[in-house]
Motif scaffolding. Structure first.
Motif, mmCIF file in Angstrom:
data_model
loop_
_atom_site.group_PDB
_atom_site.id
_atom_site.type_symbol
_atom_site.label_atom_id
_atom_site.label_comp_id
_atom_site.label_asym_id
_atom_site.label_seq_id
_atom_site.Cartn_x
_atom_site.Cartn_y
_atom_site.Cartn_z
ATOM 1 N N SER A 266 0.857 -1.193 0.000
ATOM 2 C CA SER A 266 0.000 0.000 0.000
ATOM 3 C C SER A 266 0.888 1.237 0.000
ATOM 4 N N THR A 267 0.746 2.058 -1.019
ATOM 5 C CA THR A 267 1.536 3.279 -1.064
ATOM 6 C C THR A 267 0.629 4.432 -1.492
ATOM 7 N N ALA A 268 1.235 5.597 -1.590
ATOM 8 C CA ALA A 268 0.468 6.751 -2.061
ATOM 9 C C ALA A 268 -0.040 6.541 -3.490
ATOM 10 N N ASP A 269 0.556 5.588 -4.217
ATOM 11 C CA ASP A 269 0.154 5.333 -5.605
ATOM 12 C C ASP A 269 -0.987 4.336 -5.736
ATOM 13 N N ILE A 271 -2.937 0.449 -4.027
ATOM 14 C CA ILE A 271 -2.780 -0.811 -3.305
ATOM 15 C C ILE A 271 -2.392 -1.850 -4.343
ATOM 16 N N PHE B 247 5.081 -1.550 8.218
ATOM 17 C CA PHE B 247 4.524 -0.233 7.926
ATOM 18 C C PHE B 247 5.637 0.800 8.053
ATOM 19 N N GLY B 248 5.662 1.749 7.104
ATOM 20 C CA GLY B 248 6.721 2.749 7.178
ATOM 21 C C GLY B 248 6.294 4.089 6.622
ATOM 22 N N SER B 249 7.249 4.967 6.484
ATOM 23 C CA SER B 249 6.950 6.348 6.106
ATOM 24 C C SER B 249 6.407 6.477 4.688
ATOM 25 N N LYS B 250 6.657 5.480 3.837
ATOM 26 C CA LYS B 250 6.172 5.563 2.452
ATOM 27 C C LYS B 250 5.110 4.528 2.098
ATOM 28 N N GLY B 251 4.736 3.697 3.068
ATOM 29 C CA GLY B 251 3.711 2.708 2.758
ATOM 30 C C GLY B 251 3.724 1.539 3.699
ATOM 31 N N LYS C 235 0.250 8.981 10.666
ATOM 32 C CA LYS C 235 0.385 9.189 9.219
ATOM 33 C C LYS C 235 0.582 7.893 8.439
ATOM 34 N N ALA C 236 -0.366 7.598 7.570
ATOM 35 C CA ALA C 236 -0.235 6.488 6.613
ATOM 36 C C ALA C 236 -0.418 7.105 5.240
ATOM 37 N N VAL C 237 0.626 7.083 4.432
ATOM 38 C CA VAL C 237 0.572 7.810 3.148
ATOM 39 C C VAL C 237 -0.497 7.303 2.200
ATOM 40 N N TYR C 238 -0.950 6.064 2.401
ATOM 41 C CA TYR C 238 -1.941 5.471 1.494
ATOM 42 C C TYR C 238 -3.369 5.735 1.931
#
Lengths: 338, 338, 338, 338
Positions: A266-269, A271, B247-251, C235-238
């Protein structure tokens, strides 16, 4: 212990060799024949303890110790080698399709019927041994979905074959969709009565120039009255897409693709999960092993192969009917195909 | 070709034997030793071409042809056999845990350091070779989720061991959660600084009578500042539940369970998919093969095993710290454990 | 028809206003009070037929036609407004937390007990009205998972609040995790006996400077003996990550996130599905409507609110215990918190 | 503010009434006409502030304050009411299908063209406003899947209509599949060139006696060369099954069903998730609201409705072509249908 000879040491011959080595303790590969065998393959076979490595398949058929042969040569050799092997009294596992011509498959059938010995003859419809398709089949057989009303199969390769291959392939129906047409019979436990097929050349113009299509949809009516739709494409950029669905009066069973692992990122882009396994060697490796294990079991326990000469014959009829439907732009009954 | 001797021909010894036979062409099992070997196992080994089948492991250690030994005996034999094997100049693959006592693991470590020959020593943390956990690890290493902030592992067995086994198991932390504590280090690429553990006896009163708990939750703080939670249970009626999440700062990357097939059945009762593979032999069969392949590769290519004596030592420290935390009802720093 | 007054016309006050307008036909908003009401909000309320739009909440409490008030002012006003409203004989829906101080919540409780009229008092624990959490609760109540053994909640916001907000928020446990601590009680149907909490400042150094942490893990022991783990992050970027799991002797029920749609895109880059709904207004919009509908139902049918003053009190105790555990680096029993 | 009149106060008329009340602030329902209006519906409308509640739709068409009418009467009334409303200078939202006869739809089209005022005319193809189908459409428009090569739609109702309804429904293609035929155009952004349809009576013999089929498969060729398959069934025991898939040169996008919640229950019996939402009122409630909001937006902002008279006309042509194909057992080109 069943002694096996393999005719054809290309990619699929090697797959079967490995299956027997690692997963079929009741069988032993005694001999492998290939007129164009690569030296590294010969070395590997020798190291693995294969006694006879030869250019001439007759050394296999003439060897009285050999119980069964696997025919992994090019398609045009399937029927003649089958007939020779049957006459030599060997059990036969033959890669699909048995032939592009119904007449030649009938000749194989005749040879089987004429054989004084009861020959086990299995056609390489590996998908019948796949964990997902078997689970669908079992649910249908167990009545979990009630009476079958609709079957759907989606079948997409990750990349098209070369135009050169396409030119000699017999066309998409005989080369690729034949597996799905066989799956239609396997999953439904029913026979196809009529098909209508559409084809288009959307993936690669070279395939069109080679006289073939690369994208198809087949609709069908089965003997029981159930309906079906199969879609196929020579290219899916995300990988080998192989899904089936059987819908009935009590429910529906669907299979999805297998992936290399079950992780989700799961990222900002978005799932993101893993793509399907790339192609048939990755996707159906377990099924390839299972089909050979099953073939050897049939010999050991004297049972009938799951996909025999009849399955080989009918699948080719279905493929021919699809081609005819596409070409003549009309529904084609299977009993038209002789 | 690496010649291998296996000490202990029980379930896991047989798994490793099969892995080498079917998937590690660079290795060959020359000898298997077990004082209580079952006749059918001996017959199978003989048939598979194992040259020496013996009750006495010394026949393996004394055989100069043997390069590596796999120690698959009972846990109390792991450390002494490791030391003897190291002194005999053999590479060692030792099942986990190396021992329940830190002192004895330190003795193995000392033996490794004292060895004139550079010995490869690998501990059987099979999950490091599992496709799902490896994919999580790779995503973390590749920076896909950024800086690690939280790790979660859920670990549930399908059925509890017998109370008799529990009594000699060293307790749930050393016997079962040790895998998950090692996973915490593996997935995060970090070291644990402090743990707090709760335990409860909810599954089977007999486990409580044997002095153990069957349900645990561990929270932890890592050196980097990241936090973690592990939950474990001796019994999940739906099968082996093995899931991880980083789980981390980018996903975030999460793994779900593997099942026997990817079908979904929709009926009036609900949408039903397959249960997880039943237990470790089904779930981690690929990982067992992969860990042995990797061990042999380390020998062939002179690289370091992924899970060496240090991983063996630290995992036991973590398990002891968890036990101490549960017993003393307080947070326990790992550097308290000597 | 229940006449409602809303005190506080900020974001959440407007949400409740809309819920009543569109989904609670038994209620009508008669008055809205806010000393700092924005002109466009006033215009919208006027257009929607709100009779009295005022700066002074006393105009609501003094209006005898008004049956119920929704307290949507800042947290420090929750307790005094609750007491005034109770004394004015109004039913009260109060946003969470009732207060950061146990004493002041006890005062509200005392006011309720002292009231000659039976007042319905509901605390804004919206997640109790969420479709996913309710489905988990129902499965637990219906015995679908047997005896509860372990509860897990993951709770991650998509973006951290401003450091200015953090400074007056009461800290992550009272501000954010209080929802999850309430969920722990709701999902398990049990009471917490003891908690251990870890906190870390990993997301934003400014949060640390404001004296707070942004990443936490809480482990807990419940009265029944069941264990629990809650993890939280600012904070979860997704997107908003809100998942729960209850595991027991007969099974396990898990909820996953909601997304804006159920599509999956397969490309050469991977298999991509939609991210979770962004934050609480998107994710819990249905729950916000449902909690108000339920509050009005309690008044109409004279039943008890699902989350009353006791839930408000206990959740604050749990949050205080977590903070104490983190600060004092030890397990904290809830009965220590007075 | 757009003043709206609703003709027909049955189930769907009430749905639109609620949509406007709760989600379309720019519109107000001034009048509702129905010759057979139930007293409780009249009471509800009155309570909701509808000014004029009448048996006679002419009171709506004659009211100069009314800007737009929603035609929710029985299908045979759609075309004549459309024409009258157009002539009265009202914008029209008409439930699907506009009519079963192409001639009568052409008459509506002619009325629109003849109207001195630019009338907004929208047909009730609600699925075009569904979150899942919109997400597929957007991905296709955004080029996420490249050039469209294949479209698949599965459409299954949870329970069949009564045989009495079937007898006057116009048949499965005009009554049910018309939505899916419209979706084919919407999702692909393309026009259908030719269809082949199979039908079977498998669900309920009474449907067969009423002269209709209940299970169909349609294959189609689009103008661009892309292929398509639609399957439909009047009964899926597990609920309303509504899935779409568009496959292209760069990928594939698929939608799955919506459920009441996102929980998964794992037990000894399997891994069980929620069934799809039961039927169209549950599944498409959001889409019904969205289509009315969009219709009002078109009036307010003077833009074209997403599904106008042309969509209404073409969908009926497609349904007629499917019926013809099934009856005549051959492929039917759409330009055959006049």
């Amino acid at each position: 212990m069943i002694n096996v000879g393999i005719i054809g040491a290309g990619r699929i011959g090697q797959v079967h060799m490995k299956s027997i080595m690692t997963g079929v303790p009741q069988a032993k590969v005694l001999a492998v024949a290939d007129p164009y065998m690569k030296p590294e393959v010969a070395a590997w076979l020798e190291n693995a303890g294969v006694e006879k490595i030869t250019k001439d398949y007759r050394e296999i058929l003439d060897d009285p110790r050999i119980d069964a042969v696997l025919i992994c040569a090019s398609t045009d050799q399937h029927a003649p080698l089958s007939i020779e092997a049957i006459r030599a009294g060997k059990h036969v596992f033959c890669e699909k399709p048995v032939d592009h011509s119904l007449e030649r498959i009938e000749e194989v059938k005749a040879a089987l019927e004429a054989s004084p010995k009861k020959i086990k003859y299995q056609v390489g419809f590996n998908r019948r041994f796949d964990h997902n398709y078997r689970a669908i089949r079992k649910a249908v057989e167990d009545g979990k979905i009630g009476k079958v009303e609709f079957i759907r199969i989606s079948s997409r390769d990750p990349e098209p074959p070369s135009p050169a291959y396409v030119a000699v392939s017999g066309g998409i129906f005989l080369d690729m969709m034949i597996h799905d047409l066989d799956m239609l019979r396997y999953l439904s436990g029913d026979e196809v009565e009529e098909v209508t097929a559409y084809g288009a050349n959307l993936v690669d113009p070279e395939i069109g120039k080679a006289g073939d299509v690369d994208t198809v949809v087949i609709s069908a009516k089965l003997k029981s009255g159930a309906l079906a739709a199969i879609d196929g494409c020579r290219k899916a950029v995300y990988g080998y897409d192989q899904r089936g669905e059987v819908f009935g009066s009590k429910g529906c069973i669907t299979s999805s693709n297998d992936a290399a692992n079950n992780t989700v990122l799961s990222t900002a882009d978005g799932i993101i999960s893993e793509k399907p396994l790339w192609f048939f060697l990755e996707r159906y490796m377990g099924a390839y092993q299972e089909e050979i294990r099953s073939f050897i079991d049939c010999i050991v326990n004297d049972t009938e192969p799951e996909a025999g000469i009849e399955a080989g014959l009918i699948s080719v009829k279905l493929a021919i009917a699809c081609k005819k439907s596409m070409d003549e732009h009309r529904a084609v009954r299977i009993d038209e195909i002789k």
